[in-house]
Design an enzyme around this catalytic site. Structure first.
Site, short mmCIF file in Angstrom:
data_model
loop_
_atom_site.label_atom_id
_atom_site.label_comp_id
_atom_site.label_asym_id
_atom_site.label_seq_id
_atom_site.Cartn_x
_atom_site.Cartn_y
_atom_site.Cartn_z
N GLU A 148 -6.71 -1.45 2.41
CA GLU A 148 -6.35 -0.92 4.04
C GLU A 148 -6.76 0.59 4.03
OE1 GLU A 148 -2.32 -1.81 4.86
OE2 GLU A 148 -2.84 -3.72 5.08
N GLU A 263 -4.69 -12.81 2.16
CA GLU A 263 -3.55 -12.80 2.36
C GLU A 263 -2.99 -13.70 3.68
OE1 GLU A 263 -1.90 -8.56 2.96
OE2 GLU A 263 -3.32 -8.01 1.25
#
Ligand code: XIL
Length: 351
Positions: A148, A263
């Site tokens: 991220e 994920e």
């Protein structure tokens, strides 16, 4: 690889570019390793959870135990005990493992707020990666090196998220992290991991472009990077950008970069209440997503963020307005496989 996606690729790329894609198509049936991230607390408390990991996974990922907060709680203290419980279990059962994550902005221990210069940021980041990736060299075979780092909306906010790492290191944070990871474990698969690549909107398209630019930057500097990880927290109500994802995976393949789904879960807060209908729609979304991503070649790994609906971060983070339990994962709360499990299975490497 199915006939439709080959046709799509011809249409998108034109006949000339297509010749270059033949080798990718030839390997497209190789299939993915399939696995799940595991929560230490549930792992310790629930033997059915452990059995499910053994039964359904090729790969196990400690969900939280390799984050800075867990593994590096004080400046001069590392704690590997929690991660080791899961990693040892994985190894005992012949599973491979992934590490999540060497650089993130979240789950940071409070001591990192004291970092107050570029030199200090560089030193601490390098040391962390040396210690953590170094300790597991030859054991953890794939790492989310950065997680991220893109800002939520790069067109409005600039490429990189406003974090400690951007403040002191700017774009160099990525170079430094990948360089340190490659030195700490020259054999590990090094992955750039991020979210929101998969929906049909300009923000996701921009995030894909930014990612390709970062990959090219690393390659220009001769810094090792092997794959891009798409988190794939899939909003059930949003449309998957199949063409955009197919083009993305093909562009990555042309750069020699693999694709992982790191994920996966389906955020079902706005999906129909009826369970059979919801499960069917969730599986169809996952199938669409994986089909598009397999366009550039086999997906290397497909990791769901948890394994059973009984325990998932989606239940706290994206609760349903009607108060019914969320159903984001491949197994239901009684560990029965759902249609999503079969959808993933279609992309799994044959044993
Ligand atoms: C989440 C975990 O699932 C939770 O247990 C924890 O409380 C917070 O973090 N993107 C990521 C993951 O990269 O690390 C996050 O995991 C979910 C979003």
């Amino acid at each position: 690889m199915n006939a439709t996606s080959v046709i799509d690729r011809r249409r998108i790329l034109g006949a000339a570019a297509c010749a270059a894609l033949v080798p990718l198509a030839a390997t497209a049936n190789a299939g993915a390793l399939v696995g799940a991230a595991a929560m230490k607390e549930d792992f310790l408390a629930d033997s059915r959870y452990r059995d499910a990991l053994i039964r359904h996974c090729d790969v196990i990922v400690p969900m939280n135990d390799l984050k800075w907060e867990a593994v590096h709680p004080e400046r001069n203290r590392f704690n590997f005990e929690d991660a080791d419980r899961l990693l040892d279990f994985a190894r005992e059962h012949g599973k491979s493992t992934r590490g999540h994550a060497l650089l993130w902005y979240n789950a940071m221990p409070s001591w990192t707020r004291e970092i107050a210069s570029t030199r200090e940021a560089e030193r601490e980041l390098r040391r962390h990666i040396e210690q953590v990736a170094g300790r597991y060299a030859g054991k953890i075979t794939s790492w989310d090196v950065v997680n991220e780092v893109l800002s939520h909306d790069p067109a409005a906010q600039g490429t990189f998220r406003d974090t400690l790492w951007r403040r002191w290191l700017g774009a160099e944070q990525v170079d430094l992290a990948f360089r340190a990871a490659s030195q700490a474990d020259p054999k590990a698969e090094l992955v750039f991991n991020d979210y929101d690549f998969e929906f049909r909107n300009p923000r996701c398209a921009r995030r894909r472009e930014e990612t390709l630019a970062i990959v090219r930057r690393l390659q220009d500097r001769k810094i090792s990077i092997h794959a891009v990880g798409l988190q794939c927290h899939i909003y059930g109500e949003q449309e998957i950008d199949r063409d955009g994802l197919a083009r993305f995976s093909e562009s990555l393949a042309r750069l020699g970069i693999g694709v992982l789904v790191t994920e996966l879960d389906v955020i079902d807060w706005k999906m129909p209440a009826d369970i059979a209908e919801r499960d069917r729609l969730a599986a169809a979304k996952v199938d669409e997503l994986l089909g598009a991503l397999a366009s550039g070649g086999p997906i290397r790994q497909i990791i769901s963020w948890g394994i059973t609906d009984r325990y998932s971060w989606i239940r706290e983070t994206f609760p349903r307005p009607d108060g019914r339990p969320n159903r984001p994962l491949p197994l239901d709360e009684n560990y029965r496989p759902k249609p999503m499990h079969a959808a993933i299975g279609r992309f799994r490497k044959k044993a």
